[in-house]
Design a protein around this motif. Structure first.
Motif, short mmCIF file in Angstrom:
data_model
loop_
_atom_site.label_atom_id
_atom_site.label_comp_id
_atom_site.label_asym_id
_atom_site.label_seq_id
_atom_site.Cartn_x
_atom_site.Cartn_y
_atom_site.Cartn_z
N GLU A 129 -161.18 65.95 23.59
CA GLU A 129 -159.82 66.62 23.83
C GLU A 129 -159.70 67.83 23.11
O GLU A 129 -158.93 68.77 23.41
CB GLU A 129 -158.78 65.74 23.64
CG GLU A 129 -158.56 64.89 24.77
CD GLU A 129 -157.50 63.36 24.43
OE1 GLU A 129 -157.22 62.89 25.38
OE2 GLU A 129 -157.12 63.41 23.13
N VAL A 130 -160.17 67.70 21.97
CA VAL A 130 -160.25 69.02 20.91
C VAL A 130 -160.83 70.25 21.45
O VAL A 130 -160.38 71.18 21.52
CB VAL A 130 -160.76 68.50 19.31
CG1 VAL A 130 -160.86 69.79 18.52
CG2 VAL A 130 -159.71 67.74 18.74
N ILE A 131 -162.00 69.85 21.95
CA ILE A 131 -162.85 70.68 22.56
C ILE A 131 -162.03 71.51 23.69
O ILE A 131 -161.85 72.81 23.88
CB ILE A 131 -164.09 70.48 23.09
CG1 ILE A 131 -164.96 70.02 21.91
CG2 ILE A 131 -164.86 71.42 23.92
CD1 ILE A 131 -166.16 69.29 22.07
N TYR A 132 -161.75 70.86 24.69
CA TYR A 132 -160.80 71.45 25.89
C TYR A 132 -159.55 72.00 25.59
O TYR A 132 -158.93 72.82 26.13
CB TYR A 132 -161.13 70.53 27.23
CG TYR A 132 -160.13 69.34 27.09
CD1 TYR A 132 -158.50 69.50 27.23
CD2 TYR A 132 -160.58 68.12 27.21
CE1 TYR A 132 -157.97 68.25 27.23
CE2 TYR A 132 -159.75 66.87 27.05
CZ TYR A 132 -158.46 67.11 27.23
OH TYR A 132 -157.55 65.80 27.35
N THR A 133 -158.93 71.57 24.43
CA THR A 133 -157.71 72.04 24.09
C THR A 133 -157.76 73.37 23.38
O THR A 133 -157.09 74.19 23.70
CB THR A 133 -156.99 71.16 23.06
OG1 THR A 133 -156.53 69.80 23.57
CG2 THR A 133 -155.51 71.57 22.61
N ILE A 134 -158.85 73.51 22.69
CA ILE A 134 -159.34 74.70 22.08
C ILE A 134 -159.51 75.90 23.27
O ILE A 134 -158.92 77.01 23.17
CB ILE A 134 -160.28 74.74 21.03
CG1 ILE A 134 -159.77 73.99 19.91
CG2 ILE A 134 -160.81 76.10 20.40
CD1 ILE A 134 -160.66 73.51 18.80
N GLU A 135 -160.40 75.39 24.05
CA GLU A 135 -160.79 76.26 25.12
C GLU A 135 -159.80 76.56 26.06
O GLU A 135 -159.49 77.69 26.54
CB GLU A 135 -161.98 75.42 26.23
CG GLU A 135 -163.07 75.28 25.37
CD GLU A 135 -164.26 74.67 25.96
OE1 GLU A 135 -163.91 74.04 27.29
OE2 GLU A 135 -165.52 74.55 25.70
N GLY A 136 -158.98 75.42 26.33
CA GLY A 136 -157.54 75.85 27.06
C GLY A 136 -156.66 76.67 26.51
O GLY A 136 -156.18 77.67 27.19
N ILE A 137 -156.36 76.63 25.31
CA ILE A 137 -155.59 77.56 24.55
C ILE A 137 -156.07 78.83 24.67
O ILE A 137 -155.20 79.98 24.85
CB ILE A 137 -155.11 77.06 23.20
CG1 ILE A 137 -154.51 75.84 23.05
CG2 ILE A 137 -154.65 78.19 22.27
CD1 ILE A 137 -154.46 75.16 21.70
N GLU A 138 -157.27 79.12 24.37
CA GLU A 138 -157.94 80.51 24.53
C GLU A 138 -157.89 81.02 25.98
O GLU A 138 -157.77 82.24 26.05
CB GLU A 138 -159.57 80.52 23.99
CG GLU A 138 -159.41 80.13 22.54
CD GLU A 138 -160.73 80.04 22.16
OE1 GLU A 138 -161.85 79.81 22.96
OE2 GLU A 138 -161.19 79.93 20.88
#
Length: 140
Positions: A129-138
């Motif tokens: 979730e950290v990975i897709y959250t960071i990717e999603g925010i970007e």
């Protein structure tokens, strides 16, 4: 007190619904028939009820998760997050398995997700979730 905020809001929602489903969790997740629907289960609720505001105002913590988007409209979710923040509540958010799809969801879902991510004092995330959250925010 956090439990009581969630409980009161859910009781209010179930009061408006035609049926109430009780889940008893043992070792695995269970999901309702409303999970991953295109529209929230309680789309008839257009604004945060005064009873929910009263409980949030008396609480210290508000806990939200990604499945909240299956139950309430993004506008109500944003209203609850804003009201909790203004009331001095600590906001916890766990996007869970629903989080990944919300980054690709409708515009108002992405706005509500962005608001929860920015207003939350505590984010509960798995490594994935950290990975897709960071990717999603970007990408928002």
């Amino acid at each position: 007190m956090c439990f009581y905020v969630v409980l009161l809001l859910m009781l209010h929602l179930f009061y408006l619904a035609s049926q109430c489903t009780l889940y008893i969790f043992t070792h695995s997740h269970s999901f309702s028939r409303f999970d991953f629907n295109k529209e929230p289960a309680f789309k008839c609720i257009k604004e945060l009820p005064m009873s929910a505001k009263h409980v949030i105002n008396r609480s210290k913590v508000l806990f939200c998760n990604g499945f909240l988007f299956d139950e309430l409209s993004p506008e109500v979710i944003m209203s609850a997050a804003d009201f909790a923040n203004e009331s001095g509540c600590i906001v916890f958010f766990d996007p869970g398995p629903r989080g990944k799809s919300l980054f690709k969801g409708l515009h108002d879902q992405r706005l509500a997700l962005d608001k929860l991510l920015n207003l939350s004092d505590v984010l509960l995330l798995t490594a994935d979730e950290v990975i897709y959250t960071i990717e999603g925010i970007e990408s928002v």
